[in-house]
Design a protein around this motif. Structure first.
Motif, mmCIF file in Angstrom:
data_model
loop_
_atom_site.group_PDB
_atom_site.id
_atom_site.type_symbol
_atom_site.label_atom_id
_atom_site.label_comp_id
_atom_site.label_asym_id
_atom_site.label_seq_id
_atom_site.Cartn_x
_atom_site.Cartn_y
_atom_site.Cartn_z
ATOM 1 N N LYS A 177 39.240 19.242 -113.268
ATOM 2 C CA LYS A 177 40.338 20.178 -113.529
ATOM 3 C C LYS A 177 41.298 19.612 -114.566
ATOM 4 N N LEU A 231 46.681 24.336 -107.112
ATOM 5 C CA LEU A 231 45.993 23.167 -107.660
ATOM 6 C C LEU A 231 46.497 21.854 -107.061
ATOM 7 N N VAL A 239 49.727 27.502 -116.858
ATOM 8 C CA VAL A 239 49.504 27.507 -115.411
ATOM 9 C C VAL A 239 50.785 28.010 -114.756
ATOM 10 N N GLU A 272 49.717 29.233 -109.406
ATOM 11 C CA GLU A 272 48.472 28.515 -109.695
ATOM 12 C C GLU A 272 48.662 27.011 -109.547
ATOM 13 N N GLU A 327 39.785 20.273 -117.913
ATOM 14 C CA GLU A 327 39.908 21.698 -118.237
ATOM 15 C C GLU A 327 41.320 22.033 -118.720
ATOM 16 N N LEU A 328 42.319 21.569 -118.005
ATOM 17 C CA LEU A 328 43.700 21.863 -118.376
ATOM 18 C C LEU A 328 44.052 21.252 -119.733
ATOM 19 N N VAL A 330 44.949 16.501 -109.579
ATOM 20 C CA VAL A 330 44.053 17.664 -109.519
ATOM 21 C C VAL A 330 42.580 17.312 -109.633
#
Length: 257
Positions: free
Chosen positions: A154, A173, A165, A169, A157-158, A150
């Protein structure tokens, strides 16, 4: 042979099912060891040309069974003893691997899914980087695979926010190969796996190696490795069969060797 997983081979596909549905298939030391052995057996079994990992019940895997966690636990040693052998075995397998994510994949369960070559997700599937919620970092190889799928931003962030998710989504991604409805789940997972099992298995293994090495080799080094591997592929039965089938205008019958 196994107590925490199920393992069977059908039509060239090995199905490894995490089987602690009452605990959302949470990892235990015994389960780690059994998964490691099953992956190793699948890799060495000439009749196996694809590996599917899935979960029994409503979850794929909820991660580590927190019932075994205490204040004096050496988390690093747990990883070295239990998770590193499992993840290394999965990394080294020369055959295509599929995570059939039938429900939640959280924590190290998400790591297991990320380490597979393909991820098929049920409409009810979800992915959660749950580590941050207990003050830990993603482990079991998680942050090795996640940014490759990703991107760095990202992945950060995750990992930092640890938000759920959804399957939709995850597909957007690039985490998921395909979303499958619950009504056709078993049929479509089997069809996807058996399609892979009928492909040139040796070539797939060489493709996997080439992709892994492309991250750290110089371009010149990569090209030399490429030539070496193409020589190996060119000597396989499946290459000869593919060429014959092309000239005979028929579908090739690959044997995985």
């Amino acid at each position: 042979m196994y107590e925490t997983i199920l393992f069977e081979v059908q039509n060239g596909v090995a199905y490894l099912t995490l089987n602690r549905p009452d605990k959302l298939n949470a990892f235990t030391e015994q389960m780690n060891k059994e998964i490691t052995k099953a992956i190793k057996d699948a890799n060495h079994d000439g009749s196996v040309r694809c590996l599917v990992i899935t979960g029994a019940g409503r979850a794929f895997c909820s991660g580590e069974d927190l019932g075994s966690v205490n204040e004096g636990l050496d988390h690093g040693e747990v990883l070295r003893k239990r998770y590193m052998p499992m993840m290394k075995q999965l990394y080294r397998i020369e055959k295509p691997t599929i995570a059939a994510v039938n429900g939640v994949a959280a924590g190290a369960g998400m790591s297991l899914a990320l380490a597979c070559d393909f991820r098929l997700a049920s409409e009810k599937a979800s992915f959660i980087e749950a580590f941050i919620h207990v003050g830990l970092i993603p482990d079991a190889g998680n942050l090795y695979y996640l940014p490759r799928l990703v991107g760095h931003a990202k992945a950060l962030e995750l990992a930092v926010f640890g938000e759920k998710v959804t399957a939709k989504e995850a597909k957007e991604l690039g985490l998921v190969t395909k979303i499958i409805s619950t009504e056709t789940w078993n049929e479509e997972v089997r069809s996807f796996a058996e399609k892979l099992a009928q492909m040139p298995t040796k070539a797939i293994g060489l493709i996997k190696r080439a992709l892994k090495e492309s991250w750290h080799l110089s371009f010149d080094e990569y090209l030399e490795k490429e030539a070496y591997r193409q020589r190996i592929a060119g000597l396989t039965h499946d290459h000869r069969e593919g060429v014959r089938a092309f000239f005979e205008k028929r579908k090739p019958l690959f044997l995985g060797k």
